[in-house]
Design a protein around this motif. Structure first.
Motif, PDB file in Angstrom:
ATOM      1  N   GLU A   1       0.787  -1.226   0.000  1.00  0.00           N
ATOM      2  CA  GLU A   1       0.000   0.000   0.000  1.00  0.00           C
ATOM      3  C   GLU A   1       0.825   1.285   0.000  1.00  0.00           C
ATOM      4  O   GLU A   1       0.334   2.323  -0.441  1.00  0.00           O
ATOM      5  CB  GLU A   1      -0.931   0.022   1.224  1.00  0.00           C
ATOM      6  CG  GLU A   1      -1.919  -1.139   1.250  1.00  0.00           C
ATOM      7  CD  GLU A   1      -2.763  -1.133   2.509  1.00  0.00           C
ATOM      8  OE1 GLU A   1      -2.440  -0.359   3.435  1.00  0.00           O
ATOM      9  OE2 GLU A   1      -3.742  -1.897   2.566  1.00  0.00           O
TER      10      GLU A   1
ATOM     11  N   THR B   1       2.660   4.475  -0.721  1.00  0.00           N
ATOM     12  CA  THR B   1       2.958   5.322  -1.881  1.00  0.00           C
ATOM     13  C   THR B   1       3.525   6.671  -1.464  1.00  0.00           C
ATOM     14  O   THR B   1       3.850   7.484  -2.322  1.00  0.00           O
ATOM     15  CB  THR B   1       1.691   5.578  -2.726  1.00  0.00           C
ATOM     16  OG1 THR B   1       0.738   6.301  -1.937  1.00  0.00           O
ATOM     17  CG2 THR B   1       1.083   4.282  -3.223  1.00  0.00           C
TER      18      THR B   1
ATOM     19  N   ARG C   1       1.557  -0.348  -7.009  1.00  0.00           N
ATOM     20  CA  ARG C   1       0.469   0.383  -6.351  1.00  0.00           C
ATOM     21  C   ARG C   1       0.599   1.844  -6.751  1.00  0.00           C
ATOM     22  O   ARG C   1       1.703   2.383  -6.844  1.00  0.00           O
ATOM     23  CB  ARG C   1       0.475   0.209  -4.838  1.00  0.00           C
ATOM     24  CG  ARG C   1       1.659   0.719  -4.108  1.00  0.00           C
ATOM     25  CD  ARG C   1       2.736  -0.336  -3.957  1.00  0.00           C
ATOM     26  NE  ARG C   1       3.774   0.101  -3.045  1.00  0.00           N
ATOM     27  CZ  ARG C   1       4.988  -0.430  -3.023  1.00  0.00           C
ATOM     28  NH1 ARG C   1       5.308  -1.391  -3.851  1.00  0.00           N
ATOM     29  NH2 ARG C   1       5.869  -0.017  -2.158  1.00  0.00           N
TER      30      ARG C   1
ATOM     31  N   SER D   1      -8.386   4.438  -5.702  1.00  0.00           N
ATOM     32  CA  SER D   1      -8.589   4.951  -4.348  1.00  0.00           C
ATOM     33  C   SER D   1     -10.009   5.456  -4.105  1.00  0.00           C
ATOM     34  O   SER D   1     -10.423   5.590  -2.955  1.00  0.00           O
ATOM     35  CB  SER D   1      -7.594   6.081  -4.057  1.00  0.00           C
ATOM     36  OG  SER D   1      -7.807   7.178  -4.941  1.00  0.00           O
TER      37      SER D   1
END
Length: 576
Positions: free
Chosen positions: A223, A225, A266, A302
């Motif tokens: 996850e 970023t 991701r 998202s």
């Protein structure tokens, strides 16, 4: 749980052995009694034994007085360590960055995190309290450079031992993840390790190191970023910047270690990216490069509104090793939104994969004036046999059809590429196919390397690195020669043309000249000033090209300009 606190247990051995012997005696007695008794009596005996065990010494009794091990790793589910964390107290951090542009962005993210925790950055090694090397593991040569540098830093650190603030050395990035054990144990050169997804943990790791222990966190994330981190920018004069839009890679090319050192793909939320680009625009940045290991596979899921059922479209004739992905805001959508933030800001992106160039991406590049007409198109080889062994997902024919389509949709496009010489099983015929592909396409810029096998990769487990080193080097030299010949020919065709150049600053070779880059990312050298008008870094100027080599254009500037003016002129030229 993402990590475990490693604890070195000091057992009270006499007590422990006595307890084990007692338990063993009771178990044996229970077993003997059970043989002669009824099932109900067995249950009574076992229940009694459980009661006695439950009141006996516990695990905690055996670890009282224990001390932490020399290597400390974070338990992300227990934030109690934060309460004891020492802030940076204005200690100075010195960075050295190796490898790709993604590492440059990682450095800026790491510094942003450290600044918020009281550290300061220095450009001078002599002033540093902390030295952090942002590393690359793509090739063995890059890693050897780091090992050599660590030996030099070890000598500097030894001299600093008398200081009240001993020097701390850290390894960040891909090499930290790949070579954790070696880095921590080999001559004790390193105090901290932080993998590409662990930069938020840097303040804690440094706090642990201040206590005289080695500390590491190299855990990869599905996850992370760094979407909420605004990187500290270090571009020359601040007129160009890198913006990370995604991390990791799912392609699993057989030669590549990136999926193992940076994890799965991701994408950063589009809202976060646009916020950073707007801020950079407000600061006067004139060129932004969107970054990712496979930048054009961007897919933001998202928000619920982005998550449709449509399947990601690929370039015609290309395939992947993974199942088709559904939904999400795609690269063309992001590119469209980013380019609308500031019409006077150039937009570039790197590094893409040829499979992710559907027509909508190409058409947007052609239509939008501030998206640079330059595409990096890594081929790696010109041989179908080698492309299959590399697991690239395309043939030579499909690649050439994509090149033809790009040149048709984007007239005057500048192309660059990557090539690997001497991959597993490469024959002389395969090599000649690569040379012919370089000639057929005609690239402005190339990045060429001899193959170096890396552990963990598909090639390491399934293929044989059977091309002799001297053959690899000879083939590499031939590829470079052909690349330069073609680049010189293409650049020579620009003599007499007028190019819009974004000025970067003084030329490294002469203070009398300025240096900048064209839309196609070609370096241009030209004299300072025209008609007594001052030219400075960050200006757009029109430069008439007077000479060219395989790597550089030379010319003379004659007027200030802008992206909008240049785009209108180009549009009129194509129309007429």
């Amino acid at each position: 749980m993402e990590g475990l606190r490693v604890i070195k247990i000091s057992f009270k051995m006499a007590q422990f052995r006595a307890y084990i012997q007692l338990a063993r005696t009771r178990l044996c007695s229970s077993a003997a009694a059970a043989t002669a008794s009824s099932s109900s009596q067995r249950r009574i005996t076992l229940d009694k034994l459980r009661d006695e065990l439950s009141t006996g010494p516990r695990f905690a009794d055996f670890i009282r007085g224990s001390s932490p091990s020399p290597v400390n790793e974070v338990n992300h589910q227990d934030p109690s360590y934060l309460s004891d964390m020492n802030h940076g107290n204005s200690r100075k951090v010195y960075f050295e960055t190796y490898g790709c542009q993604m590492n440059v962005n990682d450095r800026d993210i790491a510094m942003s995190i450290l600044q918020k925790n009281g550290y300061q950055q220095t450009k001078y090694l002599k002033q540093a309290d902390v030295v952090l090397l942002v590393t690359c593991s793509i090739r063995e040569k890059a890693e050897q450079t780091i090992w050599n540098r660590l030996q030099q830093l070890k000598a500097i650190k030894k001299k600093r031992l008398r200081s009240s603030v001993p020097l701390k050395i850290g390894i960040l990035g891909c090499m930290a993840e790949r070579l954790k054990t070696e880095l921590l144990e080999r001559e004790k050169l390193v105090d901290i390790l932080a993998g590409p997804d662990a930069y938020r943990d840097l303040p804690r790791l440094l706090t642990v190191a201040d206590g005289g222990q080695q500390a590491s966190n190299v855990l990869l994330s599905l996850e992370e970023t760094y979407a909420d981190i605004m990187p500290v920018q270090h571009a020359p004069q601040g007129f160009s910047a890198f913006v990370s839009i995604m991390r990791g890679c799912d392609n699993m090319c057989s030669y590549c270690i990136v999926p193992f050192t940076r994890g799965r793909e991701r994408s950063r939320p589009v809202s976060s990216i646009l916020e950073e680009v707007r801020l950079l625009s407000d600061q006067g940045v004139k060129e932004v490069t969107l970054l990712g290991q496979n930048v054009n596979s961007y897919r933001d899921t998202s928000e619920e509104e982005f998550c449709g059922s449509d399947v990601t479209s690929l370039s015609r004739g290309f395939s992947t090793v993974y199942k088709a992905k559904k939904g999400g805001l795609r690269f063309s959508d992001l590119l469209d939104r980013v380019s609308r933030v500031d019409p006077e800001m150039r937009i570039r992106f790197t590094s893409p994969h040829p499979k992710d160039f559907p027509d909508e991406v190409l058409q947007l590049i052609a239509e939008r004036g501030n998206i640079c007409k330059q595409i990096h198109l890594p081929a790696q080889s010109g041989s179908d046999h080698i492309l299959k062994a590399m697991r690239r997902g395309y043939t030579r024919e499909a690649y050439l059809e994509l090149v033809e389509n790009i040149k048709r949709v984007i007239p005057g496009v500048s192309l660059s590429s990557d090539f690997i010489s001497g991959f597993c099983g490469e024959t002389e015929e395969d090599h000649q196919q690569t040379l012919s592909l370089i000639r057929a396409v005609g690239y402005n810029v190339g990045f060429l390397f001899a193959y170096c096998m890396r552990k963990k990769t598909h090639a390491y487990h399934r293929l044989e690195d059977n091309v002799p080193p001297e053959v690899k080097q000879r083939r590499l030299a031939e590829c470079i020669d052909v690349f330069r010949e073609e680049a010189a020919r293409i650049n020579a065709s620009l003599i007499g043309s007028t190019q819009l150049v974004l000025v970067e600053g003084e030329s490294k070779r002469s203070a009398a000249d300025l240096c900048g880059r064209t839309d196609g990312n070609m370096k241009v050298i030209f004299p300072k000033g025209f008609n007594d008008v001052t030219i400075k870094a960050g200006d757009y100027v029109l430069v008439k090209i007077q000479s060219a080599t395989s790597q550089t254009l030379r010319g003379r500037s004659h007027i200030h300009s802008s992206l909008s003016v240049e785009h209108n002129l180009s549009s009129n030229m194509h129309t007429h």
